[in-house]
Design a protein around this motif. Structure first.
Motif, PDB file in Angstrom:
ATOM      1  N   GLY A 179       0.729  -1.383  -0.067  1.00 52.58           N
ATOM      2  CA  GLY A 179       0.185  -0.187   0.017  1.00 52.58           C
ATOM      3  C   GLY A 179       0.874   1.501   0.043  1.00 52.58           C
ATOM      4  O   GLY A 179       0.304   2.308   0.025  1.00 52.58           O
ATOM      5  N   THR A 180       2.033   1.155  -0.048  1.00 52.10           N
ATOM      6  CA  THR A 180       2.920   2.239  -0.126  1.00 52.10           C
ATOM      7  C   THR A 180       3.955   2.232  -1.086  1.00 52.10           C
ATOM      8  O   THR A 180       4.114   1.022  -2.031  1.00 52.10           O
ATOM      9  N   VAL A 181       4.563   3.187  -1.614  1.00 52.64           N
ATOM     10  CA  VAL A 181       5.474   3.399  -2.686  1.00 52.64           C
ATOM     11  C   VAL A 181       6.858   3.844  -1.948  1.00 52.64           C
ATOM     12  O   VAL A 181       6.808   4.899  -1.054  1.00 52.64           O
ATOM     13  N   ILE A 182       7.889   3.579  -2.752  1.00 56.36           N
ATOM     14  CA  ILE A 182       9.282   4.249  -2.067  1.00 56.36           C
ATOM     15  C   ILE A 182       9.682   5.268  -3.094  1.00 56.36           C
ATOM     16  O   ILE A 182       9.298   5.627  -4.423  1.00 56.36           O
ATOM     17  N   VAL A 183      10.035   6.701  -2.417  1.00 60.30           N
ATOM     18  CA  VAL A 183      10.327   7.821  -3.067  1.00 60.30           C
ATOM     19  C   VAL A 183      11.651   8.368  -2.328  1.00 60.30           C
ATOM     20  O   VAL A 183      11.888   8.053  -1.402  1.00 60.30           O
ATOM     21  N   LYS A 184      12.570   8.615  -3.034  1.00 64.79           N
ATOM     22  CA  LYS A 184      13.668   9.513  -2.789  1.00 64.79           C
ATOM     23  C   LYS A 184      13.354  10.890  -1.843  1.00 64.79           C
ATOM     24  O   LYS A 184      12.865  11.692  -2.488  1.00 64.79           O
ATOM     25  N   ARG A 185      13.793  10.934  -0.734  1.00 64.60           N
ATOM     26  CA  ARG A 185      13.354  12.163   0.183  1.00 64.60           C
ATOM     27  C   ARG A 185      13.977  13.564  -0.161  1.00 64.60           C
ATOM     28  O   ARG A 185      15.225  13.458  -0.728  1.00 64.60           O
ATOM     29  N   THR A 186      13.351  14.574  -0.414  1.00 61.96           N
ATOM     30  CA  THR A 186      13.998  15.873  -0.912  1.00 61.96           C
ATOM     31  C   THR A 186      14.552  16.614   0.301  1.00 61.96           C
ATOM     32  O   THR A 186      14.141  16.520   1.298  1.00 61.96           O
ATOM     33  N   THR A 187      15.929  17.170  -0.120  1.00 68.04           N
ATOM     34  CA  THR A 187      16.560  17.916   0.976  1.00 68.04           C
ATOM     35  C   THR A 187      16.503  19.511   0.563  1.00 68.04           C
ATOM     36  O   THR A 187      16.026  19.958  -0.370  1.00 68.04           O
ATOM     37  N   ILE A 188      17.145  20.062   1.585  1.00 65.12           N
ATOM     38  CA  ILE A 188      17.427  21.631   1.596  1.00 65.12           C
ATOM     39  C   ILE A 188      18.138  21.937   0.262  1.00 65.12           C
ATOM     40  O   ILE A 188      17.808  22.702  -0.504  1.00 65.12           O
ATOM     41  N   GLN A 189      19.283  21.086  -0.067  1.00 63.90           N
ATOM     42  CA  GLN A 189      20.103  21.549  -1.081  1.00 63.90           C
ATOM     43  C   GLN A 189      19.226  21.097  -2.552  1.00 63.90           C
ATOM     44  O   GLN A 189      19.492  21.636  -3.374  1.00 63.90           O
ATOM     45  N   ASP A 190      18.330  19.981  -2.397  1.00 66.85           N
ATOM     46  CA  ASP A 190      17.375  19.924  -3.782  1.00 66.85           C
ATOM     47  C   ASP A 190      16.705  21.092  -3.889  1.00 66.85           C
ATOM     48  O   ASP A 190      16.527  21.596  -4.927  1.00 66.85           O
ATOM     49  N   LEU A 191      16.230  21.901  -2.986  1.00 70.54           N
ATOM     50  CA  LEU A 191      15.430  23.201  -3.035  1.00 70.54           C
ATOM     51  C   LEU A 191      16.328  24.241  -3.313  1.00 70.54           C
ATOM     52  O   LEU A 191      15.677  24.813  -4.120  1.00 70.54           O
ATOM     53  N   ILE A 192      17.401  24.318  -2.907  1.00 70.09           N
ATOM     54  CA  ILE A 192      18.248  25.390  -3.446  1.00 70.09           C
ATOM     55  C   ILE A 192      18.692  25.168  -4.873  1.00 70.09           C
ATOM     56  O   ILE A 192      18.584  26.076  -5.745  1.00 70.09           O
ATOM     57  N   HIS A 193      18.779  23.951  -5.317  1.00 68.86           N
ATOM     58  CA  HIS A 193      18.771  23.537  -6.788  1.00 68.86           C
ATOM     59  C   HIS A 193      17.577  24.291  -7.513  1.00 68.86           C
ATOM     60  O   HIS A 193      17.864  24.754  -8.670  1.00 68.86           O
ATOM     61  N   SER A 194      16.627  23.911  -7.062  1.00 67.36           N
ATOM     62  CA  SER A 194      15.169  24.168  -7.545  1.00 67.36           C
ATOM     63  C   SER A 194      15.296  25.825  -7.920  1.00 67.36           C
ATOM     64  O   SER A 194      14.742  26.105  -8.885  1.00 67.36           O
ATOM     65  N   GLN A 195      15.416  26.364  -6.899  1.00 64.93           N
ATOM     66  CA  GLN A 195      15.619  27.858  -6.940  1.00 64.93           C
ATOM     67  C   GLN A 195      16.273  28.506  -7.926  1.00 64.93           C
ATOM     68  O   GLN A 195      15.750  29.349  -8.654  1.00 64.93           O
ATOM     69  N   HIS A 196      17.487  27.871  -8.127  1.00 67.49           N
ATOM     70  CA  HIS A 196      18.381  28.383  -9.130  1.00 67.49           C
ATOM     71  C   HIS A 196      17.850  28.099 -10.496  1.00 67.49           C
ATOM     72  O   HIS A 196      17.859  28.746 -11.372  1.00 67.49           O
ATOM     73  N   LEU A 197      17.025  26.921 -10.590  1.00 69.16           N
ATOM     74  CA  LEU A 197      16.332  26.655 -12.031  1.00 69.16           C
ATOM     75  C   LEU A 197      15.340  27.660 -12.492  1.00 69.16           C
ATOM     76  O   LEU A 197      15.338  28.096 -13.561  1.00 69.16           O
ATOM     77  N   LYS A 198      14.980  28.192 -11.398  1.00 64.89           N
ATOM     78  CA  LYS A 198      13.725  29.204 -11.726  1.00 64.89           C
ATOM     79  C   LYS A 198      14.608  30.546 -11.887  1.00 64.89           C
ATOM     80  O   LYS A 198      14.294  31.360 -12.785  1.00 64.89           O
ATOM     81  N   SER A 199      15.712  30.893 -11.113  1.00 63.83           N
ATOM     82  CA  SER A 199      16.182  32.328 -11.328  1.00 63.83           C
ATOM     83  C   SER A 199      17.145  32.501 -12.640  1.00 63.83           C
ATOM     84  O   SER A 199      17.112  33.630 -12.781  1.00 63.83           O
ATOM     85  N   ILE A 200      17.445  31.206 -13.373  1.00 58.56           N
ATOM     86  CA  ILE A 200      18.118  31.530 -14.396  1.00 58.56           C
ATOM     87  C   ILE A 200      17.257  31.833 -15.494  1.00 58.56           C
ATOM     88  O   ILE A 200      17.812  32.211 -16.774  1.00 58.56           O
ATOM     89  N   GLY A 201      15.936  31.646 -15.486  1.00 62.43           N
ATOM     90  CA  GLY A 201      14.982  32.251 -16.585  1.00 62.43           C
ATOM     91  C   GLY A 201      14.804  31.349 -17.811  1.00 62.43           C
ATOM     92  O   GLY A 201      14.327  31.750 -18.820  1.00 62.43           O
ATOM     93  N   PHE A 202      15.151  30.126 -17.594  1.00 67.82           N
ATOM     94  CA  PHE A 202      14.954  28.899 -18.714  1.00 67.82           C
ATOM     95  C   PHE A 202      13.446  28.515 -18.362  1.00 67.82           C
ATOM     96  O   PHE A 202      13.184  27.393 -18.306  1.00 67.82           O
ATOM     97  N   ASN A 203      12.519  29.478 -18.739  1.00 65.76           N
ATOM     98  CA  ASN A 203      11.055  29.062 -18.750  1.00 65.76           C
ATOM     99  C   ASN A 203      10.237  29.508 -19.884  1.00 65.76           C
ATOM    100  O   ASN A 203       9.146  29.651 -19.795  1.00 65.76           O
ATOM    101  N   SER A 204      11.128  29.543 -20.695  1.00 63.27           N
ATOM    102  CA  SER A 204      10.343  30.123 -22.336  1.00 63.27           C
ATOM    103  C   SER A 204      10.725  29.127 -23.359  1.00 63.27           C
ATOM    104  O   SER A 204      11.749  28.366 -23.286  1.00 63.27           O
ATOM    105  N   PRO A 205      10.066  28.866 -24.407  1.00 65.98           N
ATOM    106  CA  PRO A 205      10.240  28.159 -25.646  1.00 65.98           C
ATOM    107  C   PRO A 205      11.650  28.289 -25.919  1.00 65.98           C
ATOM    108  O   PRO A 205      12.152  29.509 -26.166  1.00 65.98           O
ATOM    109  N   ARG A 206      12.651  26.981 -26.382  1.00 65.62           N
ATOM    110  CA  ARG A 206      13.683  27.158 -26.999  1.00 65.62           C
ATOM    111  C   ARG A 206      13.721  26.815 -28.441  1.00 65.62           C
ATOM    112  O   ARG A 206      13.449  25.857 -28.849  1.00 65.62           O
TER     113      ARG A 206
END
Length: 410
Positions: A119-146
């Motif tokens: 009844g459960t599934v296995i997932v990798k736990r997200t860390t603070i470092q993962d979120l810091i990385h995600s924050q950078h993905l947004k900040s660099i502006g790669f969110n428009s068509p290429r």
């Protein structure tokens, strides 16, 4: 059609790496403020669902057993009323192939003691470092068509190199391939991947799913990991790696996305590979990921409403890609050796097959496959077909790297 498909496939393989690698230098310098840390803690509570059981591996990664119906996927607004599909309603029958290397079993990826309850599934736990990385993905502006290789293109693709074979002849309802496992050494800023992908639609609305292995110290800290990436709108507002955002529905209790892969191939020695496939369930329209015959999970059709993947793909690709900052020499792709060296020395993807619109597997004809090499001085791809040994359809790819500068327009 050839010009258009080359643009789409190049975008498919470059943008996913741009998102992860272009910010390497900045990421190391960024230290979140106290306010940002508080916000990240709030996000972690939302992302990491309550675990019924947890495990810590020898290399420090934490995996949680989450109630299958309470996983992150269902935080997606399009999946609020989604009913979990425990298995696909249709299962492809792939054509048997010659296998001269060793498949890694999906159940050997984690220690035997790591086993999630029913009844459960296995997932990798997200860390603070993962979120810091995600924050950078947004900040660099790669969110428009290429838009790649078009008039007025101002997108800097320096440092990105690929060597692949692609299929764009008719409808694609699924793909499979045995991906050779290597663990190339890269610097903190570099990325090296082996990938299999499907895509549909124009660049500005590109829908795609890619799977394979990746060596990316920013994303996975060390060595070679199983990776996935998806988008429904040309990498604009949708999609992410693995389960770093809601979308992918995990069903496996033993195969988490982002897991460390082992053992790996040895030059002139034992060759290891993993058997991956993507296919669309004919009844539900969901796209399933299968590892070694085991259902890992799926991307629900509703994620791609309004995009081409609802009715299948029209592009498929197999091969490799690397990224390095434009001031550094590009890293190893695959084994670090050119395709001409052959089995045991060059990286490969064998057993290349496709599902047609009726869900029937077929081996692509030679005239439907095209080879793409962005930087042939550093990386090459060689398509293997009937008269070549040891497989009916495969690709050798890779190279030692050492390139600097703008991505070639070959």
């Amino acid at each position: 059609m050839e010009f258009s498909s080359n643009i789409v496939l190049l975008t498919l393989f470059t943008v996913s790496l741009v998102l992860a690698a272009e910010t390497a230098h900045d990421e190391r310098r960024t230290i979140p403020s106290e306010e940002e840390k508080i916000e990240m803690e709030r996000q972690l509570k939302a992302i990491n669902k309550p675990a019924l059981k947890s495990f810590k591996t020898e290399n420090g990664e934490i995996f949680d057993c989450i109630d299958i119906r309470k996983q992150l996927a269902f935080d997606h607004p399009l999946l609020k009323n989604h009913s979990v599909q425990l298995k696909p309603t249709s299962v492809p029958v792939w054509i048997p192939s010659n296998n001269i290397s060793r498949n890694i079993g999906p159940l050997q990826l984690l220690q035997k003691r790591i086993r999630c309850p029913h009844g459960t599934v296995i997932v990798k736990r997200t860390t603070i470092q993962d979120l810091i990385h995600s924050q950078h993905l947004k900040s660099i502006g790669f969110n428009s068509p290429r838009h790649v290789f078009t008039e007025g293109n101002n997108i800097d693709l320096s440092g990105h190199h690929f060597a692949t074979v692609e299929y764009d002849y008719s409808r694609v309802a699924g793909v499979t391939g045995n991906i050779n496992l290597w663990d190339p050494q890269v610097s903190h800023d570099q990325v090296s991947i082996a990938t299999m992908a499907i895509a549909q639609g124009p660049i500005e609305h590109l829908a795609s799913i890619s799977v394979g292995w990746m060596v990316n110290p920013l994303l996975y800290q060390d060595h070679i990991h199983l990776y996935t990436y998806w988008t429904a709108d040309g990498y604009n507002k949708t999609g992410c790696y693995d389960i770093r955002c809601p979308g992918f529905v995990q069903v496996s209790q033993r195969i988490p996305l982002g897991v460390l892969l082992h053992p790996v191939s040895i030059y002139t020695g034992t060759q290891y590979e993993m058997d991956l496939s993507l296919h669309q369930d004919r009844a539900t329209g969901d796209w399933w990921l299968v590892f070694g015959g085991v259902n890992v999970g799926y991307w629900p059709k509703s994620l791609f409403m309004g995009s081409g993947l609802v009715k299948g793909a029209n592009l498929a690709s197999w091969g490799g890609q690397v990224y390095s900052p434009k001031t550094e020499k590009s890293p190893i792709m695959g084994s670090g050796h050119f395709p001409k060296e052959g089995f045991g020395k060059a990286a490969f993807v064998n057993n290349i097959q496709i599902l047609d619109g009726k869900g029937e597997a077929f081996i692509p004809q030679i005239y439907t496959i095209k080879t793409g090499e962005s930087s042939p001085n550093c990386y090459k791809a060689k398509f293997i077909h009937d008269e070549d040994e040891p497989w009916i359809r495969a690709v050798y790819y890779g190279g030692p790297g050492g390139c600097i500068g703008q991505l070639s327009r070959n």
